[in-house]
Design a protein around this motif. Structure first.
Motif, mmCIF file in Angstrom:
data_model
loop_
_atom_site.group_PDB
_atom_site.id
_atom_site.type_symbol
_atom_site.label_atom_id
_atom_site.label_comp_id
_atom_site.label_asym_id
_atom_site.label_seq_id
_atom_site.Cartn_x
_atom_site.Cartn_y
_atom_site.Cartn_z
ATOM 1 N N GLY A 230 -6.619 19.826 22.011
ATOM 2 C CA GLY A 230 -5.539 18.947 21.607
ATOM 3 C C GLY A 230 -4.605 19.575 20.614
ATOM 4 N N GLY A 231 -5.070 20.319 19.631
ATOM 5 C CA GLY A 231 -4.210 20.993 18.691
ATOM 6 C C GLY A 231 -3.756 22.279 19.318
ATOM 7 N N VAL A 232 -2.518 22.627 19.127
ATOM 8 C CA VAL A 232 -1.978 23.795 19.797
ATOM 9 C C VAL A 232 -1.649 24.844 18.771
ATOM 10 C CG1 VAL A 232 -0.192 24.634 21.325
ATOM 11 C CG2 VAL A 232 -1.047 22.308 21.576
ATOM 12 N N GLY A 233 -2.083 26.047 18.988
ATOM 13 C CA GLY A 233 -1.904 27.097 17.998
ATOM 14 C C GLY A 233 -0.984 28.176 18.466
ATOM 15 N N ALA A 234 -1.064 29.341 17.832
ATOM 16 C CA ALA A 234 -0.200 30.454 18.138
ATOM 17 C C ALA A 234 -0.656 31.132 19.411
ATOM 18 C CB ALA A 234 -0.227 31.452 16.988
ATOM 19 N N PRO B 260 -11.510 16.631 6.890
ATOM 20 C CA PRO B 260 -11.756 18.075 6.897
ATOM 21 C C PRO B 260 -10.520 18.779 7.454
ATOM 22 C CG PRO B 260 -13.488 16.870 8.061
ATOM 23 C CD PRO B 260 -12.368 15.925 7.841
ATOM 24 N N THR B 261 -10.024 19.748 6.728
ATOM 25 C CA THR B 261 -8.741 20.356 7.106
ATOM 26 C C THR B 261 -8.886 21.597 7.972
ATOM 27 O OG1 THR B 261 -8.712 21.592 5.020
ATOM 28 C CG2 THR B 261 -7.618 19.451 5.049
ATOM 29 N N GLY B 262 -10.073 21.829 8.538
ATOM 30 C CA GLY B 262 -10.217 22.958 9.457
ATOM 31 C C GLY B 262 -9.595 22.690 10.807
ATOM 32 N N SER B 263 -9.493 21.404 11.184
ATOM 33 C CA SER B 263 -8.862 21.031 12.447
ATOM 34 C C SER B 263 -7.354 20.990 12.289
ATOM 35 C CB SER B 263 -9.361 19.660 12.910
ATOM 36 O OG SER B 263 -10.754 19.652 13.099
ATOM 37 N N SER B 264 -6.647 21.203 13.386
ATOM 38 C CA SER B 264 -5.188 21.173 13.331
ATOM 39 C C SER B 264 -4.690 19.757 13.098
ATOM 40 C CB SER B 264 -4.595 21.712 14.635
ATOM 41 O OG SER B 264 -4.718 20.749 15.669
ATOM 42 N N SER C 102 -6.637 24.609 12.047
ATOM 43 C CA SER C 102 -5.481 24.269 11.229
ATOM 44 C C SER C 102 -4.592 25.476 10.975
ATOM 45 C CB SER C 102 -5.954 23.676 9.900
ATOM 46 O OG SER C 102 -6.887 24.540 9.265
ATOM 47 N N LEU C 103 -5.200 26.647 10.780
ATOM 48 C CA LEU C 103 -4.407 27.836 10.490
ATOM 49 C C LEU C 103 -3.563 28.234 11.694
ATOM 50 C CD1 LEU C 103 -7.019 29.933 8.477
ATOM 51 C CD2 LEU C 103 -5.051 28.682 7.604
ATOM 52 N N THR C 104 -4.149 28.191 12.888
ATOM 53 C CA THR C 104 -3.377 28.488 14.090
ATOM 54 C C THR C 104 -2.304 27.443 14.301
ATOM 55 O OG1 THR C 104 -5.275 29.565 15.116
ATOM 56 C CG2 THR C 104 -3.526 28.839 16.580
ATOM 57 N N GLY C 105 -2.637 26.189 14.042
ATOM 58 C CA GLY C 105 -1.686 25.109 14.241
ATOM 59 C C GLY C 105 -0.509 25.145 13.298
ATOM 60 N N LEU C 106 -0.590 25.905 12.192
ATOM 61 C CA LEU C 106 0.513 25.990 11.238
ATOM 62 C C LEU C 106 1.391 27.217 11.456
ATOM 63 C CD1 LEU C 106 -1.334 24.872 7.988
ATOM 64 C CD2 LEU C 106 0.361 23.579 9.287
ATOM 65 N N PRO D 231 0.820 -1.222 0.000
ATOM 66 C CA PRO D 231 0.000 0.000 0.000
ATOM 67 C C PRO D 231 0.852 1.269 0.000
ATOM 68 C CG PRO D 231 -0.614 -1.506 1.794
ATOM 69 C CD PRO D 231 0.696 -1.965 1.263
ATOM 70 N N VAL D 232 0.436 2.223 -0.816
ATOM 71 C CA VAL D 232 0.970 3.584 -0.784
ATOM 72 C C VAL D 232 -0.211 4.498 -0.483
ATOM 73 C CG1 VAL D 232 2.140 5.418 -2.052
ATOM 74 C CG2 VAL D 232 2.777 3.029 -2.453
ATOM 75 N N VAL D 233 -0.145 5.202 0.640
ATOM 76 C CA VAL D 233 -1.272 6.024 1.096
ATOM 77 C C VAL D 233 -0.944 7.489 0.860
ATOM 78 C CG1 VAL D 233 -2.795 6.599 3.011
ATOM 79 C CG2 VAL D 233 -1.807 4.294 2.846
ATOM 80 N N PHE D 234 -1.807 8.193 0.126
ATOM 81 C CA PHE D 234 -1.623 9.609 -0.174
ATOM 82 C C PHE D 234 -2.495 10.446 0.758
ATOM 83 C CE2 PHE D 234 -0.598 7.348 -4.078
ATOM 84 C CZ PHE D 234 0.600 7.941 -4.446
ATOM 85 N N VAL D 235 -1.886 11.481 1.360
ATOM 86 C CA VAL D 235 -2.569 12.330 2.340
ATOM 87 C C VAL D 235 -2.461 13.786 1.879
ATOM 88 C CG1 VAL D 235 -2.845 12.861 4.789
ATOM 89 C CG2 VAL D 235 -1.754 10.716 4.106
ATOM 90 N N HIS D 236 -3.597 14.417 1.623
ATOM 91 C CA HIS D 236 -3.589 15.797 1.129
ATOM 92 C C HIS D 236 -3.412 16.785 2.272
ATOM 93 C CE1 HIS D 236 -7.658 16.666 2.643
ATOM 94 N NE2 HIS D 236 -8.012 15.471 2.216
ATOM 95 N N GLY D 237 -3.244 18.050 1.915
ATOM 96 C CA GLY D 237 -3.001 19.085 2.909
ATOM 97 C C GLY D 237 -4.170 20.028 3.101
ATOM 98 N N LEU D 238 -3.870 21.191 3.662
ATOM 99 C CA LEU D 238 -4.883 22.191 3.990
ATOM 100 C C LEU D 238 -5.594 22.689 2.732
ATOM 101 C CD1 LEU D 238 -6.163 24.168 6.079
ATOM 102 C CD2 LEU D 238 -4.243 25.704 5.615
#
Length: 683
Positions: free
Chosen positions: A623-627, A297-301, A452-456, A258-265
Motif C-alpha cells: 500500500g505504501g509506495v516508495g522510491a 509506529p513510524t516505520g510504516s509509510s 517510511s524512509l522509502t515513502g518519503l 478537539p485539536v489532534v496533534f500528530v507526530h512525525g518520523l
C-alpha cells in the motif's frame, strides 16, 4: 569444607546482620517521623515515635496551613504565598494518607476539627475531586520534556488530578490528567477546601490562582512507551502497534473543540508537550479547545499508517458524539509535524481512483485476492474519503513532496533494518503473484516498498498522486528555514525558495492556496517548540474562534521543485493479449515483442522473485509506495538514463532530437478486447 559464622546462641552471623540493619532502618524512619521531616512521597506510619496518630499529625498540618493563610491575608507577598503553598501541599499529602480521594466530599473530621469540601457548582470552574483516583503535587513532578514549562505564580497549590481509566476507549494507561489548584480558605466558620480549574477560574477573591500546566502533560506523556516508540517504532513496527492510538489527555468535554496533534518520523507525542502546555496556559484557547494526540509506529509509510488513523478519528466521533457536542466535534483541527503532516493531509482528501491506479492497472473486480484480509488491506489503503469531523489542518514542516535525505546512501542501509508486519508483507507477495498482469510498473519496480524512509523519497510517485488531490478543508502551513535570520520572509522569494529546515526543503513544504504561511527561523526537529511556531498555532486557533475560518482550496497543490517533472525509471511494458498474465518486462528498449510466451514467463519469474525477496526482507510492505528500485546491472541505453532538466533546445536541435516512443496500436488481426491498454514505451 564450607565455613559458617555461628554465634553463641546458634544463630548465623548473616541472620544477625540482617536484624541489626532492619533495626537501624526502623530507628531512622521513626526519627524522621518524630521531627516532622518524613518524605512526602511515602506513606507515614499510623503511630509515630511521639505516640501521635496520623490523624493528629494531619490536624497539626491543618493548623499550620491556617497560620500561613492568615499571613497571606495580612501581607500578600510572594514569600507569604510560597509559605502557604508549601504548607498546603504538605497537608494534602497527609490528608491523602488519612483518607482516600473518593472520601473527599462533604464534611470531614480531622483531629476533632471539621473540614468542608463542598460539592462543586454547576459548570467546570471547580473539580469534584472525589471522582478522581489520586493526585500528584505539581512541584514534585520533574519536567524533562520541555524547556519552558507553563506556570503561573499565585495563590494556592497546583496539583495534577488523575483518573486511571484504563478500560475506557481513547485513554492511555497513564489515565486522564487535569491541572488543578487547591485552595484551603479559613475565612468562614469552618475551613473550606476547594479545587479549581485555573483555566476556567483564573482568580479567587481577587487573587490570581497559581497554576502548573506542564506537570499534567509531563505525567501523561513522558512515559517509557512514548520514549521507546521514537526509535523502536521505526525498526519494529509490530512490537509497537499496541501503543498506536488516539488518546485524550483530560476527560472529554462536549463544550470544547478537539485539536489532534500528530507526530512525525522517529518521534512520539513527546514532541508536543511544550505546545500543549503553552496552549493550556492560554486562557481563551484552553477554555474552548481540548487537546488530543495520535501516536503510531513510524516505520510504516504514511500511506499504510493513514487508514488506522482514519478509523480512530471516525471511531472517536461515534463514541463522543453519543455524549453530546457534535457541533464541536465537527470543528476538529489537525496539527501535524513532518510525516504527521502527511498523515493529517490524508484525512482531508478523497482518494478517487488515483491511489488505486498507482498500484494496479485493472479494476478491483478483476483482481485475484488471496484472502478477504488482503483485499481489505488494499481497499482501505487505496480507496478512502476525507474524515468529516476535520474542519482544518495545520502542517508544520511537512514534506508534501518528499525529502532528499530519504535518498542518501546511508539511509539506504537504514531501510534494510526496518521490519514491518509480516501480514502486510505476505499480502503484498500474494497479491502481486496472483496479479502480475495488473500491477502498475511504478509499483512493480520498487524495493523497500512500504517503509517510511522509502515513502518519503521525492522520487516516490505517490507524491505526484497526493498533490493531484484537492485538500477539502482550509489549511495553514508553518515552514522552518534555518538559513534565514528572521521570521518575516514571504513567498515568493528567491532566498526562501532555496531554503530548508535541514531536513525538508521549502519547495516541499510550500502549498498554494494556504490560508496563511508562516516562515520560522528553526530547524526541523525544533519546529514544534520554537516560539514563533507556538505563537502561530495560537494565532490560528484564535482566529478560528473569532470566525475567521478561511477557505478550502479549489485546485490541487501540484508539484514543484527539482522533482516537478521527475518520471520514475522503469522497463518498457508491452501488453499483447486481451486477458491473462501476458506482459513483457524487457531489459531495454531493444527487446522484441515477437516472443510473448518466453518473455512473459521470464518476466513473471524475475518479478515474482524480486517482490518475494523484497517482502521477505525487513523492508517489505503493502500500500505504501516508495522510491524506484535500482536498475538491473546492465549497460543502459541512452533512453533509459535519467538526466537533469536541460536548457531549452534550439530550433535546429529540436529537429534532430529523437522523439519519445509512441503508443503502439495493435494490429487489426489481433484479438484484443476494447478494455485492453496496449503500449510499448521507454520511460
Amino acid at each position: 569444607m564450607t565455613m559458617r559464622c555461628i554465634d553463641k546462641r546458634g544463630k548465623s552471623c548473616a541472620t544477625q546482620f540482617v536484624r541489626i540493619m532492619a533495626t537501624l532502618v526502623v530507628a531512622i524512619a521513626l526519627t524522621f517521623a518524630s521531627t516532622g521531616c518524613a518524605p512526602s512521597d511515602v506513606n507515614r506510619p499510623t503511630v509515630t515515635a511521639t505516640g501521635k496518630t496520623l490523624e493528629h499529625r494531619t490536624a497539626e498540618r491543618l493548623a499550620a496551613v491556617e497560620v500561613a493563610w492568615r499571613e497571606v491575608q495580612a501581607k500578600p507577598t510572594e514569600g507569604s504565598r510560597k509559605k502557604y503553598r508549601a504548607e498546603l501541599e504538605t497537608f494534602l499529602v497527609y490528608l491523602a494518607d488519612l483518607k482516600k480521594l473518593p472520601e473527599w466530599k462533604g464534611t470531614l473530621t480531622i483531629g476533632g476539627r471539621l473540614l468542608d469540601i463542598p460539592r462543586p457548582p454547576a459548570g467546570y470552574s471547580q473539580y469534584d475531586i472525589s471522582w478522581y483516583d489520586s493526585f500528584r503535587i505539581s512541584s514534585q513532578v520533574a519536567i524533562k520534556s520541555m524547556k519552558k514549562p507553563g506556570r503561573v505564580e499565585g495563590l494556592g497549590a497546583p496539583i495534577v488530578l488523575r483518573k486511571h481509566s484504563s478500560n475506557e476507549p481513547y485513554v492511555f494507561r497513564t489515565g486522564l490528567n487535569s491541572p488543578a489548584t487547591a485552595v484551603l480558605d479559613f475565612g468562614g466558620a469552618r475551613p473550606t477546601l476547594r479545587f479549581f480549574d485555573p483555566r476556567e477560574q483564573p482568580k479567587y477573591e481577587g487573587s490570581t490562582l497559581a497554576a502548573d500546566y506542564a506537570a499534567p502533560v509531563e505525567v501523561a506523556i513522558n512515559v517509557s512507551e512514548f520514549r521507546d516508540i521514537m526509535f523502536g517504532g521505526v525498526f519494529r513496527v509490530d512490537k509497537f502497534m499496541k501503543t498506536r492510538g488516539l488518546y485524550l489527555t483530560e476527560p472529554y468535554r462536549a463544550d470544547k473543540i478537539p485539536v489532534v496533534f500528530v507526530h512525525g518520523l522517529q518521534s512520539s507525542p513527546l514532541t508536543w508537550t511544550q505546545m500543549i502546555s503553552s496552549l493550556n496556559a492560554h486562557p481563551e484557547l484552553s477554555r474552548k479547545y481540548q487537546f488530543w494526540f495520535y501516536t503510531y509506529p513510524t516505520g510504516s509509510s504514511w500511506i499504510i499508517s493513514a487508514p488506522a488513523f482514519r478509523d480512530d478519528l471516525n471511531g472517536a466521533y461515534s463514541t463522543f458524539a453519543a455524549k453530546g457536542g457534535r457541533e464541536n466535534l465537527n470543528r476538529c483541527v489537525l496539527v501535524g509535524h513532518s510525516m504527521g503532516g502527511l498523515m493529517s493531509r490524508m484525512m482531508t482528501i478523497d482518494s478517487g481512483e488515483d491511489f488505486w491506479n498507482l498500484v494496479f492497472e485493472k479494476p478491483a473486480t478483476r483482481v485475484d485476492w488471496p484472502s478477504a484480509e488482503a483485499k481489505n488491506k488494499f481497499m482501505t489503503t487505496l480507496y478512502f474519503k476525507r474524515v468529516p469531523m476535520v474542519s482544518a489542518a495545520v502542517f508544520i514542516a511537512a514534506p508534501h513532496r518528499g525529502s532528499g535525505m530519504a535518498d542518501w546512501f546511508v539511509v539506504g542501509w537504514i531501510k534494510k533494518l526496518i521490519k514491518l508486519p509480516s501480514s502486510v508483507a505476505s499480502a503484498l507477495v500474494n497479491v502481486a503473484t496472483l496479479n502480475m498482469d495488473g500491477i502498475n510498473q511504478n509499483f512493480r519496480s520498487m524495493t523497500g516498498v512500504g517503509t517510511s524512509l522509502t515513502g518519503l523519497s521525492p522520487k516516490n510517485p505517490a507524491f505526484r498522486t497526493l498533490n493531484q488531490r484537492i485538500i477539502q478543508v482550509p489549511f495553514y502551513t508553518i515552514i522552518g528555514d534555518h538559513t534565514t535570520g528572521n521570521d518575516q520572509l514571504v513567498y515568493p522569494n528567491a532566498t526562501l525558495l532555496a531554503g530548508n529546515d535541514t531536513v525538508v526543503p521549502y519547495w516541499s513544504s510550500h502549498l498554494n492556496q494556504a490560508v496563511s504561511e508562516k516562515i520560522i527561523h528553526a530547524k526541523h526537529t525544533s519546529c514544534t517548540t520554537y516560539d514563533g511556531s507556538l505563537a502561530e498555532v495560537s494565532r490560528i486557533l484564535s482566529e478560528r474562534l473569532a470566525g475567521k475560518l478561511g477557505k478550502a482550496p479549489t485546485q490541487p497543490a501540484g508539484m514543484m521543485g527539482p522533482y516537478k517533472d521527475h518520471v520514475p525509471t522503469m522497463r518498457p511494458k508491452v501488453k499483447i493479449h486481451p486477458s491473462g498474465p501476458h506482459s513483457i518486462s524487457a531489459a531495454s528498449s531493444n527487446n522484441k515483442a515477437d516472443k510473448p510466451a518466453r518473455a512473459t514467463a521470464t518476466s513473471k519469474s524475475k518479478t515474482a522473485t524480486r517482490m518475494a525477496t523484497t517482502a521477505s526482507s525487513p523492508s517489505a510492505s503493502v500500500g505504501g509506495v516508495g522510491a524506484p528500485a535500482p536498475a538491473p546491472k546492465r549497460k543502459p541505453s541512452a533512453a533509459s538514463i535519467p538526466t537533469a532538466p536541460a536548457a531549452p533546445a534550439t530550433p535546429a536541435a529540436k529537429k534532430s532530437a529523437p522523439q519519445p516512443a509512441a503508443t503502439v496500436e495493435p494490429a487489426e488481426s489481433a484479438s484484443i478486447s476494447p478494455n485492453t491498454r496496449v503500449r510499448a514505451s521507454v520511460l
